[in-house]
Design an enzyme around this catalytic site. Structure first.
Site, PDB file in Angstrom:
ATOM      1  N   ASP A  31      36.245  88.869   8.657  1.00  0.00           N
ATOM      2  CA  ASP A  31      37.678  88.601   8.777  1.00  0.00           C
ATOM      3  C   ASP A  31      38.297  88.308   7.422  1.00  0.00           C
ATOM      4  OD1 ASP A  31      37.150  88.858  11.349  1.00  0.00           O
ATOM      5  OD2 ASP A  31      37.836  86.879  11.971  1.00  0.00           O
ATOM      6  N   ALA A  32      37.533  87.593   6.578  1.00  0.00           N
ATOM      7  CA  ALA A  32      38.078  87.213   5.271  1.00  0.00           C
ATOM      8  C   ALA A  32      38.354  88.470   4.446  1.00  0.00           C
ATOM      9  CB  ALA A  32      37.104  86.303   4.545  1.00  0.00           C
ATOM     10  N   SER A  75      50.849  89.862  15.352  1.00  0.00           N
ATOM     11  CA  SER A  75      49.802  89.263  14.554  1.00  0.00           C
ATOM     12  C   SER A  75      50.455  88.153  13.726  1.00  0.00           C
ATOM     13  CB  SER A  75      49.285  90.443  13.751  1.00  0.00           C
ATOM     14  OG  SER A  75      48.564  90.070  12.703  1.00  0.00           O
ATOM     15  N   GLU A  99      47.952  73.780  14.893  1.00  0.00           N
ATOM     16  CA  GLU A  99      46.890  73.860  15.908  1.00  0.00           C
ATOM     17  C   GLU A  99      45.786  74.775  15.412  1.00  0.00           C
ATOM     18  OE1 GLU A  99      50.037  75.897  18.040  1.00  0.00           O
ATOM     19  OE2 GLU A  99      48.500  77.170  18.969  1.00  0.00           O
ATOM     20  N   LYS A 102      43.316  77.847  14.879  1.00  0.00           N
ATOM     21  CA  LYS A 102      43.372  79.281  15.156  1.00  0.00           C
ATOM     22  C   LYS A 102      42.032  79.647  15.785  1.00  0.00           C
ATOM     23  CE  LYS A 102      44.611  83.683  13.092  1.00  0.00           C
ATOM     24  NZ  LYS A 102      43.511  84.515  13.582  1.00  0.00           N
ATOM     25  N   ASP A 115      39.020  81.741  17.211  1.00  0.00           N
ATOM     26  CA  ASP A 115      38.447  83.030  16.836  1.00  0.00           C
ATOM     27  C   ASP A 115      37.921  83.747  18.071  1.00  0.00           C
ATOM     28  OD1 ASP A 115      37.715  85.062  15.241  1.00  0.00           O
ATOM     29  OD2 ASP A 115      36.078  84.010  14.233  1.00  0.00           O
ATOM     30  N   ARG A 174      45.498  92.787  23.664  1.00  0.00           N
ATOM     31  CA  ARG A 174      46.563  93.083  22.723  1.00  0.00           C
ATOM     32  C   ARG A 174      46.679  94.580  22.425  1.00  0.00           C
ATOM     33  NH1 ARG A 174      47.008  90.267  16.861  1.00  0.00           N
ATOM     34  NH2 ARG A 174      45.140  91.461  16.449  1.00  0.00           N
ATOM     35  N   TYR A 234      48.507  79.412  24.110  1.00  0.00           N
ATOM     36  CA  TYR A 234      49.243  78.913  22.940  1.00  0.00           C
ATOM     37  C   TYR A 234      50.592  79.600  22.720  1.00  0.00           C
ATOM     38  CZ  TYR A 234      46.703  82.887  20.916  1.00  0.00           C
ATOM     39  OH  TYR A 234      46.160  84.122  20.686  1.00  0.00           O
ATOM     40  N   LYS A 252      53.629  76.576  13.360  1.00  0.00           N
ATOM     41  CA  LYS A 252      54.782  77.245  13.985  1.00  0.00           C
ATOM     42  C   LYS A 252      56.000  76.349  13.878  1.00  0.00           C
ATOM     43  CE  LYS A 252      51.590  79.302  17.320  1.00  0.00           C
ATOM     44  NZ  LYS A 252      50.967  79.213  18.644  1.00  0.00           N
ATOM     45  N   LYS A 280      44.277  80.155   6.662  1.00  0.00           N
ATOM     46  CA  LYS A 280      42.885  80.515   6.898  1.00  0.00           C
ATOM     47  C   LYS A 280      41.916  79.608   6.142  1.00  0.00           C
ATOM     48  CE  LYS A 280      42.811  84.193   9.469  1.00  0.00           C
ATOM     49  NZ  LYS A 280      42.268  85.372   9.020  1.00  0.00           N
ATOM     50  N   CYS A 340      27.912 111.073 -19.907  1.00  0.00           N
ATOM     51  CA  CYS A 340      27.857 111.070 -18.444  1.00  0.00           C
ATOM     52  C   CYS A 340      26.399 111.096 -17.981  1.00  0.00           C
ATOM     53  CB  CYS A 340      28.593 112.282 -17.885  1.00  0.00           C
ATOM     54  SG  CYS A 340      28.361 112.489 -16.110  1.00  0.00           S
ATOM     55  N   CYS A 389      25.640 114.632 -15.959  1.00  0.00           N
ATOM     56  CA  CYS A 389      25.600 115.987 -16.514  1.00  0.00           C
ATOM     57  C   CYS A 389      25.436 116.006 -18.033  1.00  0.00           C
ATOM     58  CB  CYS A 389      26.852 116.765 -16.115  1.00  0.00           C
ATOM     59  SG  CYS A 389      28.342 116.206 -16.940  1.00  0.00           S
ATOM     60  N   CYS A 429      33.927 111.342 -17.601  1.00  0.00           N
ATOM     61  CA  CYS A 429      33.085 112.472 -17.980  1.00  0.00           C
ATOM     62  C   CYS A 429      33.993 113.667 -18.234  1.00  0.00           C
ATOM     63  CB  CYS A 429      32.124 112.768 -16.824  1.00  0.00           C
ATOM     64  SG  CYS A 429      31.393 114.403 -16.894  1.00  0.00           S
ATOM     65  N   CYS A 452      30.024 119.216 -13.775  1.00  0.00           N
ATOM     66  CA  CYS A 452      29.372 117.937 -13.464  1.00  0.00           C
ATOM     67  C   CYS A 452      29.185 117.857 -11.949  1.00  0.00           C
ATOM     68  CB  CYS A 452      30.233 116.779 -13.961  1.00  0.00           C
ATOM     69  SG  CYS A 452      29.537 115.171 -13.542  1.00  0.00           S
TER      70      CYS A 452
HETATM   71  S1  IVH Z   1      50.213  82.469  17.847  1.00  0.00           S
HETATM   72  C1  IVH Z   1      53.572  85.708  17.530  1.00  0.00           C
HETATM   73  N1  IVH Z   1      48.326  80.683  17.915  1.00  0.00           N
HETATM   74  O1  IVH Z   1      45.487  85.050  15.936  1.00  0.00           O
HETATM   75  C2  IVH Z   1      52.275  85.090  17.182  1.00  0.00           C
HETATM   76  N2  IVH Z   1      47.684  82.937  17.605  1.00  0.00           N
HETATM   77  O2  IVH Z   1      46.184  86.646  13.631  1.00  0.00           O
HETATM   78  C3  IVH Z   1      51.482  84.697  18.346  1.00  0.00           C
HETATM   79  N3  IVH Z   1      45.270  83.277  17.467  1.00  0.00           N
HETATM   80  O3  IVH Z   1      46.932  87.657  17.729  1.00  0.00           O
HETATM   81  C4  IVH Z   1      50.163  84.195  17.975  1.00  0.00           C
HETATM   82  N4  IVH Z   1      44.700  81.182  17.716  1.00  0.00           N
HETATM   83  O4  IVH Z   1      44.947  86.429  18.760  1.00  0.00           O
HETATM   84  C5  IVH Z   1      48.605  81.977  17.779  1.00  0.00           C
HETATM   85  N5  IVH Z   1      46.741  79.011  18.057  1.00  0.00           N
HETATM   86  C6  IVH Z   1      47.034  80.270  17.915  1.00  0.00           C
HETATM   87  C7  IVH Z   1      46.042  81.245  17.752  1.00  0.00           C
HETATM   88  C8  IVH Z   1      46.410  82.578  17.594  1.00  0.00           C
HETATM   89  C9  IVH Z   1      44.251  82.413  17.563  1.00  0.00           C
HETATM   90  C10 IVH Z   1      45.097  84.706  17.239  1.00  0.00           C
HETATM   91  C11 IVH Z   1      45.881  85.588  18.154  1.00  0.00           C
HETATM   92  C12 IVH Z   1      46.763  86.381  17.262  1.00  0.00           C
HETATM   93  C13 IVH Z   1      45.996  86.332  15.981  1.00  0.00           C
HETATM   94  C14 IVH Z   1      46.901  86.587  14.806  1.00  0.00           C
END
Ligand code: IVH
Length: 718
Positions: free
Chosen positions: A43-44, A92, A126, A128, A130, A149, A236, A300, A324, A429, A432, A447, A453
């Site tokens: 993910d990173a 996203s 809150e 996030k 995974d 999604r 959420y 948010k 992140k 090179c 070649c 080169c 080459c």
């Molecule tokens: S809010 C309009 N809250 O992260 C935005 N998303 O990278 C609505 N996710 O698609 C998303 N924890 O699958 C929100 N506490 C959280 C979340 C969260 C995980 C995921 C979610 C989203 C993705 C975006």
């Protein structure tokens, strides 16, 4: 960590090439993650690549691709499930990677809303989660469907599977008539370990991590399989609602909890960035003991009316951001430096490393970019890594930043062996034996062998079959190498002669290792399909230096046909002095050169490269052999849209109904270009009270000028 691809120093051509590369990498990553539930990159890395893409697009907005990864969420739904169109897109989140970016997020929200630093602005924070997001639609209190999604607009119907998850209520009391609840499906660490143990004992598939296990379990065509998998759900967010849940985010989450959904207990109301960061650190400290995976903290804007005003960019809300957790890094030994030769002859140094695990993947190679990078300076001669050079035997820090080649971020001088010597970059090179030279202003040594080459020839072929070029299914880099080695394909034209030469009864091809009758027939059919090709794809596919995808489109549109372009190039080449590189002005005075230079986005460097390539007998004959086998499609005209699409507009004076940022975003969403100053290219000026010099200039130039209300009327927002 330092950004390895220094976006600030990229040339336009490099940027364009990199955007093509990124689109490919991110598309593959999306498919692997969303459709196959088998991620290829962490993910990173994914975040970093997306960000690099966005940074390049911010610097070169004109290079933004129509299939830009910035505008895409996930991947289109896989086959096998019914599709469900989301009534409100599932978006996203933008990312922040450090404290300053969180502060910047707060500043940008305030700026957009026109709030000063002292005015109150609350946020929720809150974890996030995974897992994978899910949208649950309730009508009259009954669950009517559940959708993944997918690509953000259309997801997969997984209703039967969702019904097997005990955290998901199937009926609600006191709920709005229509209510779409959104949240994350995930698997706890404990359940994940037990599931993998069970799978292993039964000889079944084991999962790499809880998220893959959750995704693989939810996206089962047979719901009884899902029922046997312990999935959980946190609510959420929400989509369509017939009646608002509350006035605030925190209130709405409370309402969802009251309706019977599980909401995350670490959700807090924060008064600003400091408070948010404190909560971030608290969550980070508890991360290991939560019992499920999280990869950051989501902030948010709490006030829902402000959320509505802030709205969305193409794929992310302006009112939320994901902070992140840092990427994983590892230290290991640099055992050797090898040189690879690319399509344009570029010599690229590759680090051979003592294998080390980075973010769950074993890494044994990494890119070292170019000779300056190894020597510890950037392309402007400024020190990087405090000027520390990299030597064979060094202890280096690596991170994964692409699906193929990880990167070296740092070197530990305290562990440098006494015998280590500065790396001497080759001037010959290795493939070649031709001389490798570095032109002034080029970070790369190349080169000079051209098509003699073998490394350049094979890389050119790989480029030719790549996604943005001929995109021949079944003919990827691996197959090209194989065919090249056996001399079946030495130049692009050979691809289109493959069937004629080796297809007889498919005997020859199908007898080769890795090919059967079916795959051979599929390959021939894929090749046949590409005999008809869009002009710009052909141009891009030729792999001419500086000729990126965007420039290929510009050239194709301007010339319309291959013959038109080739003739113009031939005329330009008869002015030999031109190729040596006089100034733009001298060249533009030549009728042949001006045909190229008059095209927006086509400059001297590209024209020289193109004219020189087509004037080289070897190269030209090879291209002519190819063109003779193809049907080239003429480019289509540009699309149009809203009344302001394609127009250049300027806002001046003060606006009363919205902030400047809001106005700009709205105009851009409608396809307009928003400029900062008035010029002959301006189509429309929106002038509010206090408009000064810009309004005056517009008047002088006779440019149409309207007030804010007329603007709102024009775009249908009145
Ligand atoms: S809010 C309009 N809250 O992260 C935005 N998303 O990278 C609505 N996710 O698609 C998303 N924890 O699958 C929100 N506490 C959280 C979340 C969260 C995980 C995921 C979610 C989203 C993705 C975006």
């Amino acid at each position: 960590m330092q950004d390895q691809f220094d976006v600030d120093t990229l040339t336009r051509e490099e940027a364009e090439r990199r955007l093509v590369e990124l689109a490919g990498i991110l598309d593959r990553a999306n498919k692997a993650y969303h459709q196959a539930d088998a991620p290829e990159i962490s993910d990173a890395e994914y975040d970093r690549l997306k960000r690099e893409n966005a940074e390049i697009e911010a610097r070169f907005p004109e290079l933004k691709r129509r299939d830009s990864p910035s505008d895409q969420i996930g991947a289109a739904p896989a086959e096998g499930f019914q599709k469900i169109a989301h009534s409100v897109p599932m978006l996203s989140l933008g990312n922040a990677f450090d404290d300053t970016e969180v502060a910047e997020f707060d500043r940008s929200v305030r700026k957009y809303l026109g709030l000063s630093e002292n005015e109150e602005l609350d946020y929720t924070a809150e974890p996030k989660i995974d897992g994978l997001s899910l949208s649950l639609r309730y009508e009259a209190g009954r669950l009517v469907h559940a959708a993944t999604r997918g690509d953000g607009s259309v997801g997969e119907n997984v209703t039967a599977n969702a019904c097997t998850i005990s955290d998901i209520p199937q009926t609600l009391t006191d709920a709005p008539d229509v209510l779409e609840v959104r949240g994350e499906v995930y698997m706890s660490h404990e359940d994940f370990a037990a599931l993998n143990a069970r799978q292993a004992a039964d000889g079944g598939k084991t999962f790499a991590n809880p998220r893959n296990a959750a995704a693989g379990s939810l996206r089962q065509l047979d719901p009884s399989v899902t029922a046997g998998r312990p999935l959980r759900f946190f609510a959420y967010a929400w989509g369509s609602v017939s009646q608002s849940l509350a006035d605030t985010q925190i209130g709405a989450i409370g309402k969802l909890a009251a309706l019977g959904f599980r909401t995350n207990p670490l959700t807090r109301l924060c008064t600003g960035p400091e408070d948010m960061l404190e909560h971030y650190r608290d969550i980070e400290a508890r991360r290991a003991t939560l019992g499920y995976d999280i990869d950051g903290v989501v902030y948010k804007v709490n006030d829902l009316s402000l959320q509505a005003r802030l709205g969305f960019r193409s794929t992310t809300p302006r009112w939320a951001i994901a902070h992140k957790f840092p990427a994983e890094l590892a230290w290991t030994r640099l055992e050797a430096i090898d040189i690879q030769v690319g399509r344009t002859g570029a010599l690229s140094p590759v680090a051979r490393l003592t294998p080390v695990t980075v973010g769950g993947v074993v890494v044994s190679n990494a890119t070292l970019h170019n000779e300056d990078y190894i020597a510890g300076r950037d392309s402007n001669g400024q020190p990087i890594r405090d000027g520390k050079d990299i030597r064979v035997g060094d202890w280096v820090q690596v991170y994964r930043a692409g699906d193929v080649i990880p990167k070296v971020a740092d070197v530990d001088l305290s562990k440098r062996p006494e015998t280590a010597v500065p790396y001497a970059f080759p001037h010959i090179c290795p493939e070649c034996g031709s001389e490798a030279i570095r032109e002034e202003g080029d970070a790369v040594r190349r080169c000079t062998g051209g098509l003699i080459c073998p490394a350049q020839a094979v890389e050119k072929l790989k480029h030719f079959v790549s996604r943005a070029a001929f995109d021949i299914e079944g003919l990827g880099a691996k197959q090209v190498e194989q065919f090249f080695e056996d001399r079946w394909i030495r130049e692009p034209a050979d691809i289109f002669l493959l069937e004629e030469r080796y297809g007889s009864g498919l005997q020859q091809l199908k007898n080769r290792e890795g090919w059967g009758a079916k795959s051979a027939e599929n390959l021939f059919s894929a090749i046949r399909q590409r005999r008809t090709i869009a002009f710009h794809r052909l141009l891009f596919g030729l792999g001419i230096r500086h000729l990126g995808e965007v420039a290929a489109k510009d050239l194709a549109r301007a010339f319309g046909t291959w013959d038109g372009l080739a003739d113009a190039a031939d005329r330009a080449a008869t002015e030999p002095a031109a190729i040596q590189g006089p100034s733009r002005e001298t060249l533009a005075a030549s009728p042949a050169w001006s045909e190229f230079l008059a095209i927006d986005g086509v400059g001297v460097t590209l024209t020289q490269s193109l004219v020189t390539a087509l004037a080289q007998a070897h190269e030209r004959e090879s291209i002519d052999r190819l063109v003779a086998l193809l049907t080239i499609e003429a480019p289509a005209a540009r699309a149009t849209g809203s009344p302001v699409a394609g127009k250049t507009v300027v806002f001046t004076g003060s606006l009363e109904k919205m902030t400047r940022a809001e106005a700009k975003a709205r105009a851009e969403a409608l396809g307009a270009k928003v400029a900062g100053s008035v010029s002959a290219k301006t189509d429309l000026v929106i002038a509010g009270p206090g408009a000064g010099s810009k309004a005056k200039k517009a008047e002088e130039l006779g440019i149409e000028m309207i007030d804010e209300d007329s603007w709102l009327e024009l775009i249908g927002d009145a």
